[in-house]
Design a protein around this motif. Structure first.
Motif, mmCIF file in Angstrom:
data_model
loop_
_atom_site.group_PDB
_atom_site.id
_atom_site.type_symbol
_atom_site.label_atom_id
_atom_site.label_comp_id
_atom_site.label_asym_id
_atom_site.label_seq_id
_atom_site.Cartn_x
_atom_site.Cartn_y
_atom_site.Cartn_z
ATOM 1 N N TRP A 47 -17.433 30.239 27.498
ATOM 2 C CA TRP A 47 -16.493 29.594 26.578
ATOM 3 C C TRP A 47 -16.822 28.125 26.372
ATOM 4 N N LEU A 48 -17.511 27.530 27.342
ATOM 5 C CA LEU A 48 -17.822 26.104 27.249
ATOM 6 C C LEU A 48 -19.138 25.832 26.506
ATOM 7 N N ALA A 49 -19.977 26.841 26.367
ATOM 8 C CA ALA A 49 -21.292 26.651 25.743
ATOM 9 C C ALA A 49 -21.205 26.045 24.343
ATOM 10 N N PRO A 50 -20.429 26.612 23.415
ATOM 11 C CA PRO A 50 -20.383 26.007 22.084
ATOM 12 C C PRO A 50 -19.745 24.619 22.082
ATOM 13 N N VAL A 51 -18.809 24.387 22.986
ATOM 14 C CA VAL A 51 -18.175 23.069 23.086
ATOM 15 C C VAL A 51 -19.221 22.026 23.487
ATOM 16 N N LEU A 52 -20.014 22.348 24.518
ATOM 17 C CA LEU A 52 -21.056 21.410 24.953
ATOM 18 C C LEU A 52 -22.100 21.205 23.860
ATOM 19 N N GLU A 53 -22.436 22.260 23.143
ATOM 20 C CA GLU A 53 -23.412 22.106 22.060
ATOM 21 C C GLU A 53 -22.876 21.182 20.960
ATOM 22 N N ILE A 54 -21.618 21.314 20.643
ATOM 23 C CA ILE A 54 -21.025 20.446 19.622
ATOM 24 C C ILE A 54 -20.998 18.997 20.109
ATOM 25 N N VAL A 55 -20.556 18.797 21.335
ATOM 26 C CA VAL A 55 -20.480 17.434 21.879
ATOM 27 C C VAL A 55 -21.869 16.813 21.989
ATOM 28 N N CYS A 56 -22.848 17.599 22.420
ATOM 29 C CA CYS A 56 -24.208 17.083 22.638
ATOM 30 C C CYS A 56 -25.076 17.154 21.381
ATOM 31 N N SER A 57 -24.525 17.631 20.279
ATOM 32 C CA SER A 57 -25.284 17.805 19.027
ATOM 33 C C SER A 57 -26.559 18.601 19.287
ATOM 34 N N SER A 58 -26.382 19.767 19.876
ATOM 35 C CA SER A 58 -27.515 20.598 20.277
ATOM 36 C C SER A 58 -27.232 22.054 19.954
ATOM 37 N N THR A 59 -28.293 22.816 19.819
ATOM 38 C CA THR A 59 -28.163 24.264 19.665
ATOM 39 C C THR A 59 -29.048 24.983 20.685
ATOM 40 N N ARG A 60 -29.415 24.278 21.745
ATOM 41 C CA ARG A 60 -30.338 24.841 22.743
ATOM 42 C C ARG A 60 -29.838 26.160 23.336
ATOM 43 N N LEU A 61 -28.582 26.199 23.743
ATOM 44 C CA LEU A 61 -28.059 27.418 24.362
ATOM 45 C C LEU A 61 -27.990 28.565 23.363
ATOM 46 N N ALA A 62 -27.542 28.289 22.153
ATOM 47 C CA ALA A 62 -27.441 29.335 21.140
ATOM 48 C C ALA A 62 -28.824 29.869 20.777
ATOM 49 N N GLU A 63 -29.799 28.979 20.636
ATOM 50 C CA GLU A 63 -31.170 29.416 20.324
ATOM 51 C C GLU A 63 -31.728 30.270 21.458
ATOM 52 N N TRP A 64 -31.502 29.835 22.696
ATOM 53 C CA TRP A 64 -31.983 30.596 23.849
ATOM 54 C C TRP A 64 -31.305 31.961 23.892
ATOM 55 N N HIS A 65 -29.993 31.971 23.728
ATOM 56 C CA HIS A 65 -29.247 33.231 23.767
ATOM 57 C C HIS A 65 -29.755 34.176 22.678
ATOM 58 N N GLY A 66 -29.956 33.652 21.484
ATOM 59 C CA GLY A 66 -30.494 34.474 20.399
ATOM 60 C C GLY A 66 -31.842 35.082 20.751
ATOM 61 N N SER A 67 -32.701 34.291 21.380
ATOM 62 C CA SER A 67 -34.032 34.792 21.731
ATOM 63 C C SER A 67 -33.955 35.865 22.810
ATOM 64 N N VAL A 68 -33.015 35.726 23.743
ATOM 65 C CA VAL A 68 -32.879 36.715 24.817
ATOM 66 C C VAL A 68 -32.460 38.076 24.260
ATOM 67 N N VAL A 69 -31.619 38.085 23.248
ATOM 68 C CA VAL A 69 -31.151 39.352 22.691
ATOM 69 C C VAL A 69 -32.017 39.840 21.532
ATOM 70 N N GLY A 70 -33.116 39.128 21.268
ATOM 71 C CA GLY A 70 -34.071 39.594 20.266
ATOM 72 C C GLY A 70 -33.870 39.037 18.880
#
Length: 147
Positions: free
Chosen positions: A85-108
């Protein structure tokens, strides 16, 4: 002579999900490292962990402390990973998409944002249009032969 471009070699590679091998999907370490990298980038942009924690707390409506962020990035604290639940919050605060990009790559998959999303949809519709044109042409040919 053809030259190989090492920089864009994977541009057309089909993303594949991680292999479902038992014991291979313990993602605590990469998540910890990604959160740490996001916080380092935020720090380089002028946001220290106290400010990230304060902004995340305000956005989530729940307490997120600097101590929690420190724990989320400590690879030695295996049982203290950042909650989903905190992942998108941290991405917004940090102006990053690192976690979302990684998650997308893990699921193909691959993460597309902004104009890339529109361009991908245009490409998809162009392929549909081309395929429909080919089918219409084949049907017209079939109709011509049937006369």
């Amino acid at each position: 002579m053809k030259r190989r471009d090492a920089l864009t070699g994977d541009m057309f590679a089909l993303p594949r999900p991680a292999a479902p091998i038992p014991g291979s999907m313990d993602f605590r370490q990469p998540v910890s490292a990604l959160v740490g990298d996001m916080l380092k980038d935020a720090h380089a942009a002028g946001l220290d962990r106290w400010e990230v924690a304060a902004r995340a707390s305000r956005l989530a409506g729940r307490d997120v402390s600097k101590h929690m962020l420190d724990g989320y990035t400590a690879e030695s604290r295996e049982e203290f990973n950042a909650p989903l639940w905190l992942a998108p919050v941290l991405e917004i605060v940090c102006s990053s998409t690192r976690l979302a990009e990684w998650h997308g790559s893990v699921v193909g998959g691959r993460l597309l944002l902004g104009a890339d999303t529109v361009n991908a949809e245009i490409g998809r519709l162009e392929r549909v249009k081309q395929q429909a044109g080919e089918e219409i042409k084949a049907l017209k040919e079939l109709a011509r032969r049937a006369r």
